[in-house]
Design a protein around this motif. Structure first.
Motif, PDB file in Angstrom:
ATOM      1  N   LEU A 132       0.816  -1.222   0.000  1.00 13.53           N
ATOM      2  CA  LEU A 132       0.000   0.000   0.000  1.00 13.53           C
ATOM      3  C   LEU A 132       0.847   1.268   0.000  1.00 13.53           C
ATOM      4  N   GLY A 133       2.121   1.141  -0.369  1.00 15.44           N
ATOM      5  CA  GLY A 133       3.008   2.298  -0.341  1.00 15.44           C
ATOM      6  C   GLY A 133       3.462   2.680   1.056  1.00 15.44           C
ATOM      7  N   LYS A 134       3.263   1.781   2.028  1.00 14.43           N
ATOM      8  CA  LYS A 134       3.618   2.057   3.428  1.00 14.43           C
ATOM      9  C   LYS A 134       4.946   1.382   3.758  1.00 14.43           C
ATOM     10  N   GLN A 135       5.869   2.146   4.343  1.00 14.42           N
ATOM     11  CA  GLN A 135       7.205   1.628   4.609  1.00 14.42           C
ATOM     12  C   GLN A 135       7.366   1.090   6.026  1.00 14.42           C
ATOM     13  N   ASN A 136       6.747   1.709   7.018  1.00 11.83           N
ATOM     14  CA  ASN A 136       7.006   1.395   8.425  1.00 11.83           C
ATOM     15  C   ASN A 136       5.783   0.753   9.078  1.00 11.83           C
ATOM     16  N   TRP A 137       5.988  -0.439   9.643  1.00 12.87           N
ATOM     17  CA  TRP A 137       4.895  -1.211  10.212  1.00 12.87           C
ATOM     18  C   TRP A 137       5.237  -1.665  11.629  1.00 12.87           C
ATOM     19  N   VAL A 138       4.207  -1.786  12.466  1.00 16.24           N
ATOM     20  CA  VAL A 138       4.345  -2.465  13.761  1.00 16.24           C
ATOM     21  C   VAL A 138       3.599  -3.783  13.646  1.00 16.24           C
ATOM     22  N   VAL A 139       4.172  -4.852  14.223  1.00 15.50           N
ATOM     23  CA  VAL A 139       3.657  -6.190  13.946  1.00 15.50           C
ATOM     24  C   VAL A 139       3.729  -7.070  15.179  1.00 15.50           C
ATOM     25  N   SER A 140       2.729  -7.915  15.346  1.00 18.44           N
ATOM     26  CA  SER A 140       2.699  -8.919  16.408  1.00 18.44           C
ATOM     27  C   SER A 140       2.431 -10.276  15.767  1.00 18.44           C
ATOM     28  N   VAL A 141       3.252 -11.265  16.117  1.00 15.85           N
ATOM     29  CA  VAL A 141       3.177 -12.585  15.503  1.00 15.85           C
ATOM     30  C   VAL A 141       3.226 -13.647  16.596  1.00 15.85           C
ATOM     31  N   ALA A 142       2.450 -14.717  16.438  1.00 14.68           N
ATOM     32  CA  ALA A 142       2.427 -15.818  17.403  1.00 14.68           C
ATOM     33  C   ALA A 142       2.677 -17.138  16.709  1.00 14.68           C
ATOM     34  N   GLY A 143       3.322 -18.038  17.431  1.00 14.96           N
ATOM     35  CA  GLY A 143       3.458 -19.425  17.017  1.00 14.96           C
ATOM     36  C   GLY A 143       2.914 -20.313  18.117  1.00 14.96           C
ATOM     37  N   PHE A 144       1.697 -20.843  17.942  1.00 10.93           N
ATOM     38  CA  PHE A 144       1.012 -21.589  18.993  1.00 10.93           C
ATOM     39  C   PHE A 144       0.784 -23.045  18.576  1.00 10.93           C
TER      40      PHE A 144
END
Length: 366
Positions: A38-50
């Motif tokens: 989407l033309g967005k460079q900076n992201w905050v992210v949360s990821v899980a491995g369950f």
């Protein structure tokens, strides 16, 4: 009530995010320009491995930066494993809001807890490549290098994310599939800086009453649950002027009455000694839950903790509160829109029971 100012425990070094805030180094000379999601460079992210069985669950919470000049991507993150027993620590902030109206205030002088390591720099770093297809609305990431706690290894880890625009100036991604062990994740991105200069203060967050819709991929009692944003039963998180401001402006607190705290957690089994008296006290005391939110951390970091009063009527509760490190979601215009976060709540009650622990990857975004 004793007057005073909130005291911080320790002085935190500012997180250095130069690799995230500046342009990424280009890869090989053959690298070509690639559109960012989407033309967005900076992201905050949360990821899980369950997994359904206890013991193998883990979480990542951090920053994603896509390079618009090439197909390079970097991910700096904090990571927690259930196997390592990630006992919460003091965030360095203590809830104190001075004078207040009786019956409206959470516990004063309680340290606000966060996940271990979150008061320092990220302990994980991935580098890799990406491809974004605007027609299918998917971003594919391949991680080729992993550094965890200073140890670097070559990897080949694939992730596919569904990309959409939540609001003008704010992108959203949700994990679709992967080639390794992650099972769910949420990310929000824009072109706003990831530096602390772009972070919303507690005063800004408190100034306007808003509702932040909750979405989550969670684990508890050997069960994995996914809640969709805005779906029935997913709930929301509300912050506004009804929250108390700490004296020095570094944190907020709130007391929820008739909170539905679980008598089984507070009072034990119905046939236990004192159970009936405990249930009566729970009702008579207003069935209150206390919330704390601190902004006293660098980068986009906040941290959030809550617990039921029936677990400790006499002081700050030091055992099984819910502990949730957070990263702020900021749109292209620099406006605060909510958080992505991770729940890191192991059992600290004595004889550890893993099945009853809480872990989660989630977002709360307006």
């Amino acid at each position: 009530m004793h007057m005073g100012v909130l005291r911080r425990f320790g002085v935190f070094a500012t997180v250095i995010l130069s690799a995230l805030v500046s342009t990424l180094l280009l890869g090989a000379s053959s690298a070509q320009a690639a559109p960012t999601p989407l033309g967005k460079q900076n992201w905050v992210v949360s990821v899980a491995g369950f997994t359904e069985a206890a013991g193998s669950n883990y979480l990542r919470l951090g920053y994603l930066v896509f390079d618009p000049a090439s197909n390079a991507v970097q991910h700096n993150f904090w990571t927690w494993s259930q196997r390592d027993f990630p006992v919460p620590v003091s965030s360095g902030d203590v809830y104190y809001c001075g004078q207040f109206q009786p019956g409206t205030n959470p516990r004063n002088n309680c340290p606000i807890k966060t996940a271990p390591g979150f008061t320092g720099d990220p302990n994980g770093h991935f580098t890799g490549t990406y491809a974004y297809n605007s027609t299918t609305g998917q971003a594919a990431i391949t991680w080729t290098s992993s550094t965890i706690n200073g140890s670097t290894t070559a990897v080949n880890l694939g992730e596919t994310w569904a990309v959409s625009e939540l609001h003008p100036g704010l992108g959203r991604m949700e994990l679709v599939n992967d080639t390794y062990s992650i099972t769910g994740g949420f990310a929000y991105g824009s072109n706003a800086t990831l530096a602390q200069t772009g972070k919303a203060s507690m005063a800004t967050i408190r100034a306007t009453q808003r509702t932040y819709l909750y979405e989550a991929h969670s684990w508890n009692n050997n069960k994995i649950t996914t809640l969709r944003r805005g779906a029935a039963g997913s709930g929301s998180f509300g912050v506004g002027p009804t929250w108390n401001a700490c004296t020095d402006g570094s944190c907020l607190g709130y007391v929820q009455k008739n909170a539905g705290c679980d008598a089984a957690s507070c009072c034990g089994k119905p046939d236990a000694a004192g159970y009936d008296a405990c249930v009566q006290k729970l009702a008579a005391s207003g069935d209150r839950r206390f919330y704390y939110l601190t902004g006293d951390l660098g980068g986009r970091r906040n941290s959030y903790e809550f617990w039921c009063e029936c677990l400790s009527y006499d002081g700050c509760y030091l055992l099984n509160s819910h502990v949730r490190p957070l990263l702020q979601v900021i749109d292209d215009a620099g406006a605060f829109q909510g958080w992505v976060g991770a729940e890191v709540s192991p059992d600290r009650s004595g004889a550890r029971v893993m099945d009853g622990e809480y872990y989660g990857s989630f977002a709360m975004v307006a």
